[in-house]
Design a protein around this motif. Structure first.
Motif, PDB file in Angstrom:
ATOM      1  N   THR A  52      25.367  65.042  27.521  1.00 15.73           N
ATOM      2  CA  THR A  52      25.283  64.327  28.795  1.00 15.73           C
ATOM      3  C   THR A  52      24.411  65.103  29.783  1.00 15.73           C
ATOM      4  OG1 THR A  52      27.425  63.276  28.462  1.00 15.73           O
ATOM      5  CG2 THR A  52      26.642  63.436  30.733  1.00 15.73           C
ATOM      6  N   ASP A 108      24.376  56.924  26.837  1.00 12.98           N
ATOM      7  CA  ASP A 108      25.168  58.072  26.400  1.00 12.98           C
ATOM      8  C   ASP A 108      26.241  57.629  25.400  1.00 12.98           C
ATOM      9  OD1 ASP A 108      25.920  60.716  26.352  1.00 12.98           O
ATOM     10  OD2 ASP A 108      26.590  60.818  28.441  1.00 12.98           O
ATOM     11  N   ASP A 109      26.429  58.433  24.380  1.00 15.31           N
ATOM     12  CA  ASP A 109      27.508  58.220  23.402  1.00 15.31           C
ATOM     13  C   ASP A 109      27.394  56.889  22.669  1.00 15.31           C
ATOM     14  OD1 ASP A 109      28.927  60.672  23.656  1.00 15.31           O
ATOM     15  OD2 ASP A 109      29.715  60.003  25.579  1.00 15.31           O
ATOM     16  N   ARG A 207      31.884  73.332  27.276  1.00 19.15           N
ATOM     17  CA  ARG A 207      32.890  72.843  28.218  1.00 19.15           C
ATOM     18  C   ARG A 207      34.081  73.793  28.259  1.00 19.15           C
ATOM     19  NH1 ARG A 207      33.831  67.047  27.133  1.00 19.15           N
ATOM     20  NH2 ARG A 207      31.898  66.726  28.264  1.00 19.15           N
ATOM     21  N   ASP A 322      32.053  62.552  34.422  1.00 21.33           N
ATOM     22  CA  ASP A 322      30.603  62.720  34.556  1.00 21.33           C
ATOM     23  C   ASP A 322      30.039  61.979  35.752  1.00 21.33           C
ATOM     24  OD1 ASP A 322      30.038  62.733  31.015  1.00 21.33           O
ATOM     25  OD2 ASP A 322      30.162  64.400  32.411  1.00 21.33           O
TER      26      ASP A 322
HETATM   27 MG    MG Z   1      29.008  63.566  27.182  1.00 20.25          MG
END
Ligand code: MG
Ligand code: ADP
Length: 343
Positions: A52, A108-109, A207, A322
């Motif tokens: 991301t 995204d994703d 993360r 996000d």
């Molecule tokens: Mg992500």
């Protein structure tokens, strides 16, 4: 562009062997959107490895270099939801037309397109139009395009037209650099031996690395105590799973209820009220992150929901983190409370 988070820049994205190809391709794309051989650019890799961040950095860089370009960042889940809304209102053409006006489309994703056949049809039309018009497509995925089960072959073959670049777990040196960068950005300092200790012990994804840093800072200010190796060892016990205290799903449920002032019964019932739904999703997300329970077990603790609901909840929480600052702060604060309870 409200969909882009300005903190996700190239400058903040540390380069290492783990991401060099993807990062450099991203730069090229940002400098010459649509006019390069990386179209689409597919960035893939596991959770928390920077998909991301990198995808948004490209969008932010395009806007910085060329404010007139229309950049859109959207998660595949949001794309699917929007599509279904338009479909219900017989407005699929409007939907497709809207997307065809974009210069740089970031989705995204895309693994969540799996099985969403109608949405894939719409995306196929949009993809073809944009690609033919030399507009840029940037996609992220948790798997390599060749392993994306449930996505139509005609889409997958188009994903292969450009470049697929993966993100790997950063090595020790890169982890140190990432930590130092975060600290510098936030105006923080800590002894080098502590930085090394974190980088050495937290080796799953970025993360987690950030989570460790945030917990350490929180503990230090909470206890009015300097950050030193002792404190780091104490805090990181919760990240290094073997020695941490067990946290149960029930504990997390009660903490979330208290935090949002929601009754325990409501959290478990089927109510669709937005606040309750979000509280429930956050609880599942935290249960997944802080307990060793399977998705199935977590679902069972929420009045017998199934594991796909838990997967969906975790993803929704990540997406909202996000894009929604207040939501993100709530989750981070709760995360700290749970970590504290584990000490
Ligand atoms: Mg992500
Ligand atoms: P993903 O989308 O792959 O799950 P994210 O892009 O959300 O991962 O990254 C998780 C966190 O790690 C973000 O806060 C991001 O800024 C940070 N991060 C990931 N890779 C890097 C990197 N190379 N340099 C600096 N920060 C990074």
């Amino acid at each position: 562009d409200p969909q882009l988070n300005h903190i996700y820049t190239f400058d903040a994205f540390i380069e290492g062997d783990c991401n060099r190809v993807a990062r450099r391709a991203g730069k090229t794309v940002a400098e010459k959107p649509g006019a390069n051989s990386f179209n689409p650019l597919v960035i893939y890799g596991g959770v928390g490895l920077g998909k991301t961040h990198l995808a948004q950095a490209i969008g932010n860089e395009v806007k910085r270099l060329n404010p007139n370009k229309v950049v859109l960042y959207v998660s595949s889940e949001k794309f699917i939801n929007q599509f279904m809304d338009h479909s219900r209102n017989n407005a699929i053409n409007d939907f497709i037309h809207f997307y065809q006006l974009i210069d740089v489309l970031i989705i995204d994703d895309v693994q969540f397109f799996a099985k969403a056949e109608k949405s894939q049809d719409a995306f196929f039309a949009i993809f073809n139009h944009l690609h033919q018009s030399h507009k840029q497509l940037i996609l992220t995925s948790d798997k390599s395009p060749k392993d994306l089960d449930g996505v139509q072959e005609r889409l997958l073959s188009r994903f292969r037209w450009g470049l697929s670049a993966d993100l790997q777990i950063p090595d020790y040196e890169t982890r140190i650099e990432i930590l130092e960068k975060k600290m510098k950005n936030d105006g923080l300092e800590m002894p080098k031996e502590v930085v090394k200790y974190i980088a050495y012990n937290i080796n799953s994804n970025v993360r987690e690395l950030e989570g460790a840093l945030i917990s350490l800072l929180a503990q230090s200010s909470l206890n009015r105590r300097e950050i030193d190796l002792d404190l780091a060892k104490k805090v990181l016990r919760n990240f290094i799973k073997s020695s941490s205290k067990e946290i149960t799903i029930d504990t997390i449920q009660r903490m979330v209820c208290e935090y949002f002032d929601v009754s325990y019964d409501k959290l478990l019932q089927k109510t669709r009220k937005r606040e309750i739904v979000q509280a429930r999703q956050i609880t599942m997300y935290l249960a997944k992150a802080f307990t060793k329970n399977s998705l199935k077990t977590i679902g069972e603790h929420f009045g017998g929901r199934d594991h796909t609901t838990v997967i969906h909840s975790c993803q929704t929480v990540k997406d909202l983190m996000d894009t929604d600052t207040v939501f993100r702060e709530n989750v981070l604060e709760l995360q700290q409370k749970v970590q504290l309870a584990a000490m």
